[in-house]
Design a protein around this motif. Structure first.
Motif, short mmCIF file in Angstrom:
data_model
loop_
_atom_site.label_atom_id
_atom_site.label_comp_id
_atom_site.label_asym_id
_atom_site.label_seq_id
_atom_site.Cartn_x
_atom_site.Cartn_y
_atom_site.Cartn_z
N ASP A 107 0.39 -1.43 0.23
CA ASP A 107 0.26 0.43 0.00
C ASP A 107 1.26 1.22 -0.14
OD1 ASP A 107 -2.57 1.28 0.48
OD2 ASP A 107 -2.02 1.85 2.11
N ASP A 133 -5.49 -6.75 -3.05
CA ASP A 133 -5.86 -5.60 -4.49
C ASP A 133 -6.85 -5.89 -4.99
OD1 ASP A 133 -3.49 -4.68 -3.34
OD2 ASP A 133 -2.16 -5.99 -4.29
N ASN A 170 -8.93 -0.77 1.21
CA ASN A 170 -7.14 -0.36 0.63
C ASN A 170 -6.96 -1.16 -1.15
OD1 ASN A 170 -6.23 1.25 2.41
ND2 ASN A 170 -5.24 -0.16 3.19
N LYS A 216 -9.23 4.60 -3.34
CA LYS A 216 -7.48 4.48 -4.19
C LYS A 216 -8.00 2.99 -5.02
CE LYS A 216 -5.18 4.17 0.62
NZ LYS A 216 -4.43 3.63 1.67
#
Length: 662
Positions: free
Chosen positions: A93, A539, A555, A580
Motif C-alpha cells: 500500500d 488488491d 485499500n 485508492k
C-alpha cells in the motif's frame, strides 16, 4: 469492433514513466518571481526553498522505489510467516501511495509541456495543490516506507534469497505417501513402455537389449550419451511426484534397472550438492571432498556400465541457468552409464521440459470423472464406499467441480470436510471461494503459489492483476498488454513499443503455463485463478452481487463488477469510499444513470488508471479530474453527445476505446 482513438501507447512503466520533471521545476523556479514580484525577497526565497525541497524529495522517493519493489519480492518469499504476512499488504500500500504521488507530478510535467506559461491558472494550481498540498504528503510516504522497510529488514529480509522454505515444499523421497494410485493407468503404461521395461521380471544386462524405446525419441542436441531424459510435466498438485514414486516402486522397474536414484531437486540446482547426493545414493556414504572434478570422477566410476533410473523430482527454471551449461555440467558423469539408462524429470515448468528432454514428455492432467470422485470420497470420508450420507455426497459432488481433477486439491478439501461431517459445515465450504479457506502450508493453493513465487517480479504483478477478472474469462493478448502498460507493470525498453513488451510478458506467462490457449483466446486454469486471488486478495476484488460490497477491502486497487440485476446506481455510488481504486471494470449497464455515476466517481476516485464501462452516450464534465487515467473503454457505445472540454486534461491517456457491438 474496437477503435483506438487519439492516443498511441507510448507511455512507460511506473518508475520509468516518472519523468524527471525537469521542465516542471525549471518552470516553477522561474515563475516564482514573475507571479509574486510584489513579495519581499524573504517570502520569495521561502517559496523557492519549498520548490527545491519538493524537487529533492521527489528524487529521493524515485530512488527509493526500486529497493521497495525488491523488498516486496523478498517479503513474498516469507509471507507464510505471520508477522511478514501482516506487514506485506502495508508495504504494498505504501509503495502504491508513492507511485501515485510520483505519477501526479508526472501529470503536472505534461501539463506544463502542453500549456507552458500560457496561463497563470496552471501555475497557481501547481503551487496550491502540489507545493503546498503535497510536500507533507511526500514526507509522510517516505517516512512510512522507511519505517516498514526497517521493520522487515530487522526480521532478516535484507539477506533473503529466492528459495523455498522446507515447510512449504518438504523434501520428497521415492517412497509413495499413497499406497494406491488413482486414474493413472494410461500414464503408467506409457512410462513403462518408454523405459523399455520388459514384460517379464528378469533383468537384462546386455547393452544391446537395453536401448530405450525408439518411438519416443526426439532430436535434441542436449542428449546425454547412454541416458535419455523423460520429463513428467503438469501444474502443481496434479500428481507428478506420486506417479514417479509408483514407477520407482513398480516390480518390473525395480527388476529392470540395476540402480534407482531419487533426488529432490526443488529450486536449488546446485551441481555440487546434487552430485554429492547422487554419490550418497549410489554408495550409502557421504562424499568426502568438495572438489567438483573429484566428485564427478567418483560418480562416473560408480555409474559406469550400469543401467540407471534417475529421478530428478521438482525441477525449476534455475536448472537452465548459465544458458544451460549448469544442466550439462551435472549430466556429464552419466555418459559412462549403460545405454538404456533414463532420467525422469518432474517439473511444472514447460521451459525446463523443452530445455532438458530427449524424449516426448508425459503430460499429467487432472483426474477424470468417477475416478476423481472415488479419490475425493477416500479423502473426505476415509473410504471409497457408497454407504455415505446422501446429503453429504450431493454437496461433495458440487464441491468436486471446483477442484478440476487435482489430487492435492481433493486432499486439501477432503481434510477440511472430514473434520466435521455436518451438512452445515460442508455447505459453508461449498459456498466459500477456495482461496478464502484457510490452508496448511502444503495444501493446494500454497503448492500452486510456488509457481507464482518463481516468477520475475514484473510477471508477478501482471499475473496477480488477472485475479480481478472472473473465472473462465477469455483474455485477448494485445488488450491485456495495453492494460498492463496502463497500470504501470511494463518496463520500457529503448525503441521497443511498450505494447510489444507487454505482449512478450504475456507470452512468458503462457510458456510457464499460467495461460492456456483456447480458440485464439486465453484462459487461466481455475485453480491458478484461485491462487491469483489468494496472492492479491487485498488488491483485486470481483463484485458478483450486492452482498459482495461488504467484502471489499478498504485499500482495494482493482475492481470488476459483473452485470448482476442487483446492482443499481446507489450501490455503485458506494464504491466512492474506495478512494485508492486504480481499475474499475463495470459490466453493469446503468443506461441513463451511467454518466451521473461516472461523475461521482470522477469526484472521489481520483487515482483511476483504467476505466471500462458498459454503455453511455456522454462523459461527465469533470472527467479531467482523472489525472492518472491511461485507459478509457466504453463498451457498446452510442454516439457521444459531446466530449467535455476537460477531456483534454487527461495528459496521461494512452488508449481511448469506444467499442461498438458488431
Amino acid at each position: 469492433m474496437s477503435i483506438p482513438v487519439s492516443m498511441s501507447l507510448s507511455a512507460v512503466g511506473v518508475v520509468g514513466a516518472v519523468n524527471e520533471c525537469v521542465t516542471l521545476f525549471q518552470w516553477a523556479k522561474s515563475a516564482v518571481p514573475s507571479l509574486y514580484s510584489r513579495w519581499s525577497g524573504s517570502q520569495e526565497q521561502i517559496l523557492q526553498d519549498h520548490v527545491l525541497q519538493l524537487e529533492s524529495g521527489l528524487q529521493l522517493l524515485r530512488d527509493t522505489l526500486p529497493a521497495m519493489y525488491d523488498l516486496v519480492n523478498k517479503a513474498e518469499w516469507r509471507s507464510h510467516e505471520h508477522v511478514v504476512a501482516k506487514l506485506l499488504p502495508n508495504l504494498k500500500d505504501a509503495v502504491a501511495e508513492a507511485e501515485d504521488l510520483l505519477d501526479e507530478f508526472g501529470w503536472y510535467e505534461k501539463k506544463v509541456q502542453v500549456e507552458g506559461n500560457a496561463s497563470q491558472s496552471s501555475f497557481i494550481d501547481f503551487f496550491h495543490t502540489a507545493v503546498q498540498g503535497s510536500f507533507n504528503k511526500l514526507n509522510d510516504v517516505q517516512l512510512r516506507l522507511n519505517h516498514l522497510s526497517s521493520q522487515l529488514e530487522n526480521m532478516g529480509l535484507r539477506g533473503v534469497t529466492r528459495c523455498f522454505d522446507k515447510i512449504v515444499r518438504p523434501e520428497t523421497t521415492s517412497f509413495p505417501n499413497e499406497t494406491k494410485i488413482f486414474g493413472r493407468d494410461k500414464e503408467l503404461k506409457r512410462l513403462l513402455g518408454f523405459l523399455n521395461v520388459p514384460t517379464i521380471s528378469k533383468r537384462k544386462r546386455a547393452t544391446s537389449s537395453a536401448s530405450t524405446s525408439a518411438s519416443n525419441h526426439v532430436g535434441n542436441e542436449s542428449r546425454i550419451l547412454g541416458v535419455h531424459v523423460l520429463p513428467i510435466v503438469g501444474i502443481g498438485g496434479v500428481g507428478k511426484t506420486t506417479l514417479a514414486q509408483h514407477i520407482c516402486n513398480h516390480r518390473r522397474v525395480k527388476s529392470h534397472f540395476e540402480m534407482i536414484i531419487w533426488i529432490c531437486v526443488s529450486d536449488d540446482f546446485d551441481v555440487k550438492r546434487l552430485t554429492k547426493e547422487v554419490i550418497q545414493s549410489c554408495t550409502r556414504n557421504e562424499a568426502t571432498t568438495d572438489n567438483l572434478d573429484s566428485l564427478q570422477r567418483d560418480l562416473s566410476n560408480h555409474v559406469n556400465k550400469k543401467r540407471l533410473l534417475i529421478v530428478l523430482d521438482d525441477m525449476w527454471d534455475d536448472a537452465l541457468k548459465e544458458n544451460g551449461q549448469c544442466w550439462k555440467r551435472f549430466c556429464a558423469p552419466f555418459r559412462s552409464a549403460q545405454d538404456g539408462s533414463v532420467m525422469l524429470v518432474t517439473t511444472r515448468c514447460p521451459n525446463v521440459t523443452e530445455g532438458v528432454r530427449t524424449m516426448e514428455p508425459i503430460i499429467v492432467e487432472g483426474l477424470k470423472d468417477n475416478v476423481f470422485w472415488n479419490f475425493f470420497k477416500l479423502c473426505a470420508f476415509g473410504s471409497e464406499d457408497s454407504n455415505n450420507d446422501p446429503e453429504l455426497e450431493s454437496i461433495g459432488r458440487s464441491i468436486l467441480a471446483k477442484l478440476k481433477g487435482s489430487p492435492l486439491a481433493a486432499k486439501t478439501l477432503g481434510r477440511m470436510l472430514s473434520m466435521d461431517l455436518q451438512a452445515s459445515h460442508w455447505n459453508s465450504i461449498l459456498e466459500s471461494e477456495l482461496w478464502e479457506l484457510k490452508q496448511e502450508e502444503t495444501d493446494i493453493l500454497p503448492a500452486l503459489r510456488l509457481s507464482y513465487m518463481y516468477l520475475p517480479f514484473h510477471l508477478k504483478q501482471c499475473f496477480a492483476f488477472c485475479a480481478v477478472y472472473p473465472k473462465d474469462y477469455r483474455f485477448h493478448k494485445a488488450r491485456l498488454a495495453e492494460i498492463w502498460a496502463a497500470e504501470g507493470f511494463v518496463d520500457p525498453q529503448c525503441g521497443v513499443p511498450i505494447q510489444d513488451i507487454g505482449c512478450q510478458y504475456f507470452e512468458d506467462l503462457v510458456t510457464r503455463s499460467f495461460f492456456q490457449i483456447i480458440s485464439s483466446r486465453y484462459v487461466i486454469h481455475d485453480l491458478l485463478h484461485d491462487m491469483a486471488q489468494m496472492v492479491s486478495e487485498q488488491d483485486c476484488c470481483i463484485l458478483r452481487n450486492r452482498s459482495d460490497l461488504d467484502k471489499v477491502p478498504q485499500n482495494v486497487r482493482h475492481l470488476y463488477i459483473l452485470p448482476s440485476s442487483e446492482f443499481d446506481d446507489s450501490s455503485l455510488l458506494k464504491l466512492c469510499k474506495y478512494t485508492k481504486l486504480r481499475t474499475l471494470i463495470c459490466k453493469k449497464d446503468l443506461k441513463r444513470k451511467t454518466c451521473f455515476v461516472m461523475g461521482e466517481w470522477c469526484t472521489k476516485l481520483l487515482r483511476m488508471r483504467v476505466i471500462s464501462c458498459d454503455s453511455t452516450n456522454e462523459l461527465p464534465d469533470n472527467i479531467g479530474n482523472w489525472k492518472h487515467l491511461r485507459y478509457l473503454e466504453i463498451n457498446k457505445a452510442r454516439p457521444l453527445k459531446k466530449i467535455p472540454s476537460t477531456f483534454c486534461w487527461l495528459y496521461h491517456l494512452q488508449i481511448y476505446m469506444p467499442r461498438i457491438a458488431g
